[in-house]
Design a protein around this motif. Structure first.
Motif, PDB file in Angstrom:
ATOM      1  N   ALA A 181       0.835  -1.211   0.000  1.00  0.00           N
ATOM      2  CA  ALA A 181       0.000   0.000   0.000  1.00  0.00           C
ATOM      3  C   ALA A 181       0.867   1.258   0.000  1.00  0.00           C
ATOM      4  O   ALA A 181       0.552   2.236  -0.688  1.00  0.00           O
ATOM      5  CB  ALA A 181      -0.929  -0.008   1.215  1.00  0.00           C
ATOM      6  N   GLN A 182       1.966   1.230   0.758  1.00  0.00           N
ATOM      7  CA  GLN A 182       2.833   2.410   0.787  1.00  0.00           C
ATOM      8  C   GLN A 182       3.533   2.612  -0.562  1.00  0.00           C
ATOM      9  O   GLN A 182       3.658   3.745  -1.043  1.00  0.00           O
ATOM     10  CB  GLN A 182       3.877   2.286   1.905  1.00  0.00           C
ATOM     11  N   ILE A 184       2.325   1.773  -3.476  1.00  0.00           N
ATOM     12  CA  ILE A 184       1.281   2.305  -4.363  1.00  0.00           C
ATOM     13  C   ILE A 184       1.046   3.787  -4.065  1.00  0.00           C
ATOM     14  O   ILE A 184       0.907   4.606  -4.975  1.00  0.00           O
ATOM     15  CB  ILE A 184      -0.028   1.500  -4.204  1.00  0.00           C
ATOM     16  N   ALA A 185       1.030   4.119  -2.779  1.00  0.00           N
ATOM     17  CA  ALA A 185       0.745   5.495  -2.379  1.00  0.00           C
ATOM     18  C   ALA A 185       1.790   6.458  -2.954  1.00  0.00           C
ATOM     19  O   ALA A 185       1.440   7.509  -3.507  1.00  0.00           O
ATOM     20  CB  ALA A 185       0.701   5.608  -0.856  1.00  0.00           C
ATOM     21  N   PHE A 186       3.050   6.109  -2.830  1.00  0.00           N
ATOM     22  CA  PHE A 186       4.093   6.988  -3.377  1.00  0.00           C
ATOM     23  C   PHE A 186       3.941   7.138  -4.890  1.00  0.00           C
ATOM     24  O   PHE A 186       4.102   8.233  -5.430  1.00  0.00           O
ATOM     25  CB  PHE A 186       5.488   6.461  -3.029  1.00  0.00           C
ATOM     26  N   GLU A 188       1.222   6.865  -6.594  1.00  0.00           N
ATOM     27  CA  GLU A 188       0.020   7.645  -6.887  1.00  0.00           C
ATOM     28  C   GLU A 188       0.308   9.146  -6.751  1.00  0.00           C
ATOM     29  O   GLU A 188      -0.188   9.957  -7.539  1.00  0.00           O
ATOM     30  CB  GLU A 188      -1.120   7.219  -5.968  1.00  0.00           C
ATOM     31  N   VAL A 189       1.123   9.517  -5.780  1.00  0.00           N
ATOM     32  CA  VAL A 189       1.534  10.919  -5.657  1.00  0.00           C
ATOM     33  C   VAL A 189       2.232  11.368  -6.944  1.00  0.00           C
ATOM     34  O   VAL A 189       1.934  12.433  -7.493  1.00  0.00           O
ATOM     35  CB  VAL A 189       2.477  11.117  -4.451  1.00  0.00           C
ATOM     36  N   GLN A 192      -0.289  11.697  -9.814  1.00  0.00           N
ATOM     37  CA  GLN A 192      -1.125  12.890  -9.658  1.00  0.00           C
ATOM     38  C   GLN A 192      -0.321  14.153  -9.948  1.00  0.00           C
ATOM     39  O   GLN A 192      -0.863  15.115 -10.486  1.00  0.00           O
ATOM     40  CB  GLN A 192      -1.723  12.937  -8.250  1.00  0.00           C
ATOM     41  N   ARG A 281       2.191   2.141 -13.000  1.00  0.00           N
ATOM     42  CA  ARG A 281       0.954   1.354 -12.928  1.00  0.00           C
ATOM     43  C   ARG A 281       1.262  -0.137 -12.956  1.00  0.00           C
ATOM     44  O   ARG A 281       0.683  -0.929 -12.196  1.00  0.00           O
ATOM     45  CB  ARG A 281       0.049   1.719 -14.112  1.00  0.00           C
TER      46      ARG A 281
ATOM     47  N   VAL B 217      -1.331  17.614  -4.283  1.00  0.00           N
ATOM     48  CA  VAL B 217      -0.181  16.704  -4.413  1.00  0.00           C
ATOM     49  C   VAL B 217       0.735  16.839  -3.192  1.00  0.00           C
ATOM     50  O   VAL B 217       1.214  15.835  -2.645  1.00  0.00           O
ATOM     51  CB  VAL B 217       0.590  16.977  -5.716  1.00  0.00           C
ATOM     52  N   MET B 220      -0.812  14.998  -0.370  1.00  0.00           N
ATOM     53  CA  MET B 220      -0.732  13.547  -0.552  1.00  0.00           C
ATOM     54  C   MET B 220       0.647  13.031  -0.145  1.00  0.00           C
ATOM     55  O   MET B 220       0.763  12.026   0.568  1.00  0.00           O
ATOM     56  CB  MET B 220      -1.018  13.178  -2.005  1.00  0.00           C
ATOM     57  N   ALA B 221       1.690  13.722  -0.608  1.00  0.00           N
ATOM     58  CA  ALA B 221       3.048  13.275  -0.276  1.00  0.00           C
ATOM     59  C   ALA B 221       3.265  13.323   1.231  1.00  0.00           C
ATOM     60  O   ALA B 221       3.796  12.371   1.820  1.00  0.00           O
ATOM     61  CB  ALA B 221       4.079  14.150  -0.997  1.00  0.00           C
ATOM     62  N   ILE B 224       1.476  10.516   3.383  1.00  0.00           N
ATOM     63  CA  ILE B 224       2.114   9.195   3.480  1.00  0.00           C
ATOM     64  C   ILE B 224       3.042   9.150   4.690  1.00  0.00           C
ATOM     65  O   ILE B 224       3.142   8.129   5.369  1.00  0.00           O
ATOM     66  CB  ILE B 224       2.897   8.869   2.190  1.00  0.00           C
ATOM     67  N   LEU B 227       1.512   8.285   8.184  1.00  0.00           N
ATOM     68  CA  LEU B 227       0.992   6.932   8.431  1.00  0.00           C
ATOM     69  C   LEU B 227       2.142   5.937   8.411  1.00  0.00           C
ATOM     70  O   LEU B 227       3.126   6.129   7.699  1.00  0.00           O
ATOM     71  CB  LEU B 227      -0.018   6.564   7.342  1.00  0.00           C
ATOM     72  N   LEU B 232      -0.832   1.449   6.858  1.00  0.00           N
ATOM     73  CA  LEU B 232      -1.379   1.503   5.495  1.00  0.00           C
ATOM     74  C   LEU B 232      -1.763   0.103   5.019  1.00  0.00           C
ATOM     75  O   LEU B 232      -2.796  -0.081   4.371  1.00  0.00           O
ATOM     76  CB  LEU B 232      -0.341   2.091   4.533  1.00  0.00           C
ATOM     77  N   PHE B 236      -5.517  -0.586   4.190  1.00  0.00           N
ATOM     78  CA  PHE B 236      -5.852  -0.695   2.765  1.00  0.00           C
ATOM     79  C   PHE B 236      -5.282  -1.941   2.093  1.00  0.00           C
ATOM     80  O   PHE B 236      -5.929  -2.519   1.240  1.00  0.00           O
ATOM     81  CB  PHE B 236      -5.340   0.538   2.003  1.00  0.00           C
ATOM     82  N   ALA B 252      -8.610   5.463  -9.872  1.00  0.00           N
ATOM     83  CA  ALA B 252      -8.138   4.944  -8.588  1.00  0.00           C
ATOM     84  C   ALA B 252      -8.646   3.512  -8.421  1.00  0.00           C
ATOM     85  O   ALA B 252      -9.760   3.291  -7.980  1.00  0.00           O
ATOM     86  CB  ALA B 252      -8.614   5.839  -7.451  1.00  0.00           C
ATOM     87  N   PHE B 254      -7.019   1.115  -6.552  1.00  0.00           N
ATOM     88  CA  PHE B 254      -6.752   0.664  -5.186  1.00  0.00           C
ATOM     89  C   PHE B 254      -7.384   1.635  -4.187  1.00  0.00           C
ATOM     90  O   PHE B 254      -7.412   2.839  -4.407  1.00  0.00           O
ATOM     91  CB  PHE B 254      -5.246   0.562  -4.941  1.00  0.00           C
ATOM     92  N   VAL B 256      -6.209   2.636  -1.469  1.00  0.00           N
ATOM     93  CA  VAL B 256      -5.245   3.606  -0.951  1.00  0.00           C
ATOM     94  C   VAL B 256      -5.101   4.791  -1.907  1.00  0.00           C
ATOM     95  O   VAL B 256      -4.877   5.929  -1.471  1.00  0.00           O
ATOM     96  CB  VAL B 256      -3.878   2.934  -0.667  1.00  0.00           C
ATOM     97  N   GLU B 257      -5.273   4.556  -3.192  1.00  0.00           N
ATOM     98  CA  GLU B 257      -5.219   5.661  -4.152  1.00  0.00           C
ATOM     99  C   GLU B 257      -6.395   6.604  -3.933  1.00  0.00           C
ATOM    100  O   GLU B 257      -6.245   7.826  -3.903  1.00  0.00           O
ATOM    101  CB  GLU B 257      -5.266   5.132  -5.584  1.00  0.00           C
ATOM    102  N   LEU B 260      -5.963   8.623  -0.724  1.00  0.00           N
ATOM    103  CA  LEU B 260      -4.987   9.714  -0.856  1.00  0.00           C
ATOM    104  C   LEU B 260      -5.555  10.863  -1.680  1.00  0.00           C
ATOM    105  O   LEU B 260      -5.378  12.034  -1.353  1.00  0.00           O
ATOM    106  CB  LEU B 260      -3.717   9.215  -1.525  1.00  0.00           C
ATOM    107  N   ARG B 261      -6.225  10.522  -2.780  1.00  0.00           N
ATOM    108  CA  ARG B 261      -6.813  11.586  -3.611  1.00  0.00           C
ATOM    109  C   ARG B 261      -7.805  12.405  -2.799  1.00  0.00           C
ATOM    110  O   ARG B 261      -7.840  13.632  -2.877  1.00  0.00           O
ATOM    111  CB  ARG B 261      -7.511  10.979  -4.828  1.00  0.00           C
TER     112      ARG B 261
END
Lengths: 370, 370
Positions: A181-182, A184-186, A188-189, A192, A281, B217, B220-221, B224, B227, B232, B236, B252, B254, B256-257, B260-261
């Motif tokens: 998840a982490q 993916i989170a990075f 996704e940032v 975006q 992705r 953005v 979002m960064a 992360i 957490l 996470l 998620f 999105a 996932f 987690v995406e 974050l959005r």
């Protein structure tokens, strides 16, 4: 088709079609690649090197854009663990990337224009299948080894799972069998940040101005994950730029700010923003267990491949626990697997840096020790 | 001047001038604040609560924009460790923020227009000095305690260092005495994301469209880092949105995406991008040792303040080692300091979440145990 090209700046246009995990049939499949050394008469000395997210096929030759030496000359070269004097080395630009292999920046033959975001979403396994097509084209049945770090390690794992009869050995460095998840989170940032740049324009920017500002921010965020906290502290700490005191402004006062800005900007000279979207992705979709009924060991059952896994103790992007989970699955599947955690202050990036221990491990595993 | 306002939605316009660390004289100094409870006749029950980067003065009252309850009602309220029935609680919006206190979004009286990037760069100590001016205005000489988490904890430390005679006790939660290279790096990513948004326009956007995409953005960064990796994963993992399978697209996929959005977008409704630049700059500049000849203990020598430090074991933004370093400096300075590391799966954000252990520690330290 003429005889496959060997050496530098090679490119194969394969008719395909390649059936992608997303269901699309891709045709043709263009693959840009480099080779080093000569395939022996028995065809038993081929080593496929797989590159990471922002890597490319120039593993041991100068980069055509930056002019810099190949990204893994510490591992591949005369007297190195992988030596073109003995091994036939292949490294291809992955599907979805931007150094000549089919991806969003290449031309869609159906329209005569760059694919942009109409390029199909791809997976790590799709990258591997495209590499399999390239090996067919080169007349290579079975690999002596597939070797990679980070995303390259994921490809090595996927190779063993997808083509178990074609891989004698797999070297998986600083990698994982699934994105967390982490992770993916990075990513996704970063995505975006790119998509927030007006120049991105829905991915249609090839005749205009590319979204360099967004791509630079994406690279900066990712870059932090490649370095350890301790490494950043050692390298930069709170040291100021060449000034005597804080500026009380928003210029880069701290060395770490200047370094990150440079990393972001330099990246935009050599990488395509859409390719960054597609490859991140693919990474986020990667979950080798999920492709095998939710049980990672099932990915490797019956494989004759030998595995070597290496992690670095300060890598928090793909920490040692991820490598351990892979090794446990390999052992559960009855596969031969060795594992070592190496100590380094440099975090995830350690696999690209000078590491005599890493070289010894890889050389020994490949039987290429001196 | 009329008697100072007490209660909700208070605002003081103080003539100043406030001499900032950067050398600028700021005048007037507007401070928005909330108070809860009543100052006792002896003036000995005042507790200053300091908020974090994106917090505000609405610590225990509904937020005027979001309508949500105060951000620390778990800590402040009837029967809580800080109880307005016993304590007189003050919480002010920090200098440089955007909820009514002087900052880039407020009007520069010299021009009649918002300061924007002409607002002077400020420090954590400047925030504390402004709070000191507010306490003077409210007729409060000495605090029973100053309490804060994250950036609030830095203010608490700075309070004890700047006004040692005015603070009987300081509670410092999930905080640090200096920003590390990694801390600075993450903030620099956020600043670059904001500045890369064309709507930012050099900070001059108050009559136009704010740089919401860039600010999202940045959020979002940063989010992360609030957490833990384990948190996470627990919250998620790799779970998909309400679909059966991956979309093979860039929506999105996932959870987690999507999360974050949402965090990024929701933030832009209530926060000013320039204020984010200024406060992150103040955080990055924070180095309490540097302000005292490079020796952290020197910040606290001779102080009669009692200290309580709390860290959380999964906080990787300001890890336990940072709190330990503060405690060692306090002990070296001869100050009374207690310290506890609490266990939580929630990383840095744990200080804002339900934590009976945290409440017990704070209540006990303040002598407010039941």
């Amino acid at each position: 088709m003429s005889a496959p090209a060997l050496g530098q700046n090679c490119r194969a246009v394969l008719p395909g079609p390649l059936r992608l995990d997303g269901g699309v049939l891709l045709s043709p499949v263009e693959i840009a690649y480099e080779t080093y050394g000569t395939l022996n008469a028995e065809g038993t000395n081929a080593i496929l090197v797989c590159h990471a997210l922002t890597g490319d096929q120039y593993v041991a030759s100068n980069h055509p854009v930056t002019g810099k030496p190949g990204w893994w000359t510490r591992m591949i070269g005369p007297g190195k663990p992988i030596d073109p004097a003995r091994d036939f080395v292949i490294c291809s630009n992955v599907l979805g990337s931007c150094m000549g292999t089919s991806g969003p920046a290449t031309v869609n033959p159906a329209t005569g224009k760059p694919w942009g975001m109409s390029f199909p979403v791809i997976t790590i396994r799709d990258m591997v299948r495209a590499q399999g097509m390239l090996l067919d084209h080169l007349g290579i049945g079975r690999l002596k080894a597939v070797v990679g770090g980070s995303m390259g390690g994921m490809q090595a794992l996927s190779w063993a799972a997808t083509f178990p009869d074609r891989v004698a050995a797999a070297v998986v460095i600083a990698s994982t069998a699934r994105h967390s998840a982490q992770n993916i989170a990075f990513h996704e940032v970063g995505r975006q940040a790119i998509m927030a740049d007006p120049n991105w324009n829905g991915g249609d920017y090839y005749e205009g101005t590319p979204p360099a500002a967004g791509l630079a921010v994406a690279r900066m965020a990712a870059h932090i994950t490649y370095l350890s906290e301790a490494g950043l502290t050692e390298k930069f700490g709170r040291r100021l730029q060449a000034r005597e005191a804080k500026s009380f402004g928003f210029d880069a006062d701290f060395q770490v700010e200047s370094y990150l800005r440079h990393q972001g900007l330099a990246f935009t000279d050599r990488f395509d923003a859409n390719a960054y979207l597609y490859i991140t992705r693919a990474l986020d979709y990667f979950d080798l267990a999920e492709e095998h009924g939710g049980v990672l060991a099932n990915a490797f059952r019956g494989a004759a491949t030998r595995f070597c896994l290496v992690s670095f103790d300060t890598d928090w992007l793909y920490p040692t626990s991820e490598s351990r989970a892979v090794v446990q699955a390999l052992h559960a599947a009855g596969a031969a697997a060795s594992f070592v955690e190496l100590s380094s202050p440099f975090g995830h990036d350690a696999f690209l840096l000078d590491s005599p221990e890493l070289n010894r491990v890889v050389a020994g595993f490949l039987g290429n020790g001196r």
